[in-house]
Design a protein around this motif. Structure first.
Motif, short mmCIF file in Angstrom:
data_model
loop_
_atom_site.label_atom_id
_atom_site.label_comp_id
_atom_site.label_asym_id
_atom_site.label_seq_id
_atom_site.Cartn_x
_atom_site.Cartn_y
_atom_site.Cartn_z
N LEU A 75 24.06 47.75 3.92
CA LEU A 75 25.08 48.07 4.93
C LEU A 75 25.31 49.78 4.66
O LEU A 75 25.44 50.60 5.68
CB LEU A 75 26.35 47.53 4.71
CG LEU A 75 26.46 45.90 5.06
CD1 LEU A 75 27.97 45.39 4.88
CD2 LEU A 75 26.13 45.74 6.61
N THR A 76 25.48 50.13 3.70
CA THR A 76 25.43 51.53 3.32
C THR A 76 24.28 52.51 3.63
O THR A 76 24.30 53.67 4.17
CB THR A 76 25.96 51.92 1.88
OG1 THR A 76 25.13 51.40 1.21
CG2 THR A 76 27.30 51.28 1.64
N HIS A 79 23.84 52.74 7.44
CA HIS A 79 24.89 53.53 8.00
C HIS A 79 24.57 54.99 7.76
O HIS A 79 24.63 55.56 8.60
CB HIS A 79 26.31 53.20 7.26
CG HIS A 79 27.44 53.94 7.98
ND1 HIS A 79 28.66 53.36 8.00
CD2 HIS A 79 27.65 54.91 8.63
CE1 HIS A 79 29.45 54.19 8.71
NE2 HIS A 79 28.87 55.36 8.94
N GLU A 130 32.33 51.37 4.08
CA GLU A 130 31.61 49.98 4.06
C GLU A 130 32.18 48.84 3.04
O GLU A 130 32.31 47.70 3.55
CB GLU A 130 30.01 50.15 3.93
CG GLU A 130 29.56 50.71 4.96
CD GLU A 130 29.38 49.92 6.32
OE1 GLU A 130 29.71 49.05 6.33
OE2 GLU A 130 28.78 50.77 7.19
#
Length: 443
Positions: A75-76, A79, A130
């Motif tokens: 996720l990070t 992003h 996140e």
């Protein structure tokens, strides 16, 4: 007293708070009025979780959950993409043309970018966002308040919102690295403004009140929560799936430690010793007989274990029982089945891991080539490519919040308004479309 259009000072001369009555209100914090109750920390800070230690306890549990750690990293990374990049828009009669620009093309932006290590600051803020869907960038002002000269990340787990004033607005945050052993003297108070308040109004207020640092939290839209967001993917930590994942390794470990870990069961008939030692066997004392048995077992054990045992044979005589006439094996060696190799609970673990990643919105194929528990799942290149594309397509709604940090600085410092920031991403493709198998995509 009105100190600027739409801004009113409250309290005494030393009160560094503001109440905003303009049409643009803070959608995050102005929609509720918390009751001042004994649940407040030191009578003024809103607790994060029942015991005010939710982020600390969650982080401790998270780092033990491998699949969640891997999912959060996806996720990070998605992003942040390939990092913060500048783009500039040019309007023509046909369309608006966007092109990437070097940071060095804008001296003021370049000086700020390199001085603050802006990319690194953004990675830290994105990690907080996140994880907790809230992060706290701290803006530092020049002595005259005309410029934002730096921005840094305040660790989200250390921050707590102040109880709202009578108008339902949160004016400050408290920063403390040890909320478990709270002491007022160790808490730093930092002015806090809502994301939808115009930057010009915040700038005028900070100049009037002599504020030289403040935060504008990057925070998700609240649904029924009153202060801290409820992160969707934390559901698996609350409904028991993470407990399932964590309990299985502990159970397996205990089973390995407590079970009888025996590879071979060796049967030796006393007829064997009578045959080998003849009449002397009857003359041995019980202690001498036991010693002979132990010596034989040790000899067999040495010849059965390790690589040197490969291909070896053991010769054991057969005897005829004098009474029954049946054959008796002098030595019989049985292999003991290993119960720990049966894969118990792996399907439960697989289901739990899948539930965790589903809540995170991460396809399992992005962190593993196959399914959990040993069953084969689709982990082909096309599956990974499509999963990554779908994940990146969901990013703009989150990136718009973290990129607002650059927008705030741009407006405050008077930088070129046609320049904006983006987090481009790598879109995996096939070699027939691109020789290096990837292309840059800007959402």
């Amino acid at each position: 007293m009105e100190i600027a259009k739409g801004i009113y000072a409250v309290g005494g001369l030393n009160n560094k708070t503001a109440v905003f009555f303009n049409k643009t209100t803070d959608p995050v914090h102005s929609t509720f009025k918390a009751k001042i109750t004994d649940s407040l920390i030191a009578g003024k800070w809103l607790p994060w979780g029942d015991n005010n230690l939710y982020p600390q306890e969650f982080a401790n549990k998270l780092k033990k959950t491998g699949v969640a750690v891997g999912g959060l990293e996806v996720l990070t990374a998605a992003h942040f993409g390939t990092g913060f990049r500048l783009y500039q828009g040019t309007e023509t009669e046909e369309a608006i043309i966007f092109r990437e620009r070097l940071v060095e093309s804008f001296p003021d932006i370049a000086a700020f970018y390199y001085r603050t290590k802006f990319d690194i600051v953004l990675t830290e803020i994105i990690t907080d966002y996140e994880t907790f869907r809230v992060s706290f960038p701290e803006y530092l002002l020049s002595p005259n308040g005309n410029e934002i000269i730096s921005v840094r990340r305040i660790k989200a787990a250390d921050c707590r919102f102040e109880a709202p004033d009578n108008s339902g607005i949160i004016n400050n945050i408290g920063v403390n690295t040890d909320w478990e052993n709270y002491e007022d003297k160790n808490t730093t108070v930092i002015p806090c403004f809502g994301a939808n308040i115009p930057i010009e109004e915040i700038k005028a207020f900070c100049k009037e009140k002599g504020i030289r640092k403040f935060t504008i939290p990057v925070i998700d839209t609240l649904l029924v929560e009153k202060s801290y967001p409820s992160v969707g993917w934390h559901a698996s930590f609350k409904n028991g799936w993470v407990d399932v994942v964590l309990s299985i390794p502990a159970f397996k470990k205990a089973m390995f430690e407590q079970q009888l870990n025996i590879k071979y069961l060796i049967h030796i008939s006393d007829e064997y010793f009578s045959h080998v030692y003849g009449q002397d066997w009857n003359l041995f004392t019980p202690e001498e007989r036991q010693e002979k048995r132990t010596q034989l077992v040790d000899l067999i054990h040495e010849n059965l274990q390790g690589n040197q045992a490969g291909g070896k044979s053991i010769i054991s005589p057969f005897f005829i029982d004098r009474i029954s006439g049946k054959e008796i094996k002098g030595i019989q060696i049985d292999e003991v089945p290993q119960a720990q190799s049966n894969g118990d609970f792996l399907l439960d673990s697989s289901a739990a891991n899948y539930e965790i990643l589903t809540a995170m919105g991460v396809d399992p194929c992005l962190i593993t080539g196959g399914a959990f528990g040993g069953k084969t799942l689709s982990g082909s290149g096309s599956d990974k490519r499509e999963a990554w594309t779908i994940l990146c397509a969901k990013l703009p709604i989150k990136q718009i919040r973290t990129l607002q940090i650059f927008e705030n600085i741009k407006i405050w410092n008077g930088w070129d308004l046609t320049v904006f920031g983006k987090f481009p991403n790598i879109n995996l493709t096939t070699l027939d479309k691109n020789k290096n198998g990837q292309e840059t995509v800007v959402n």
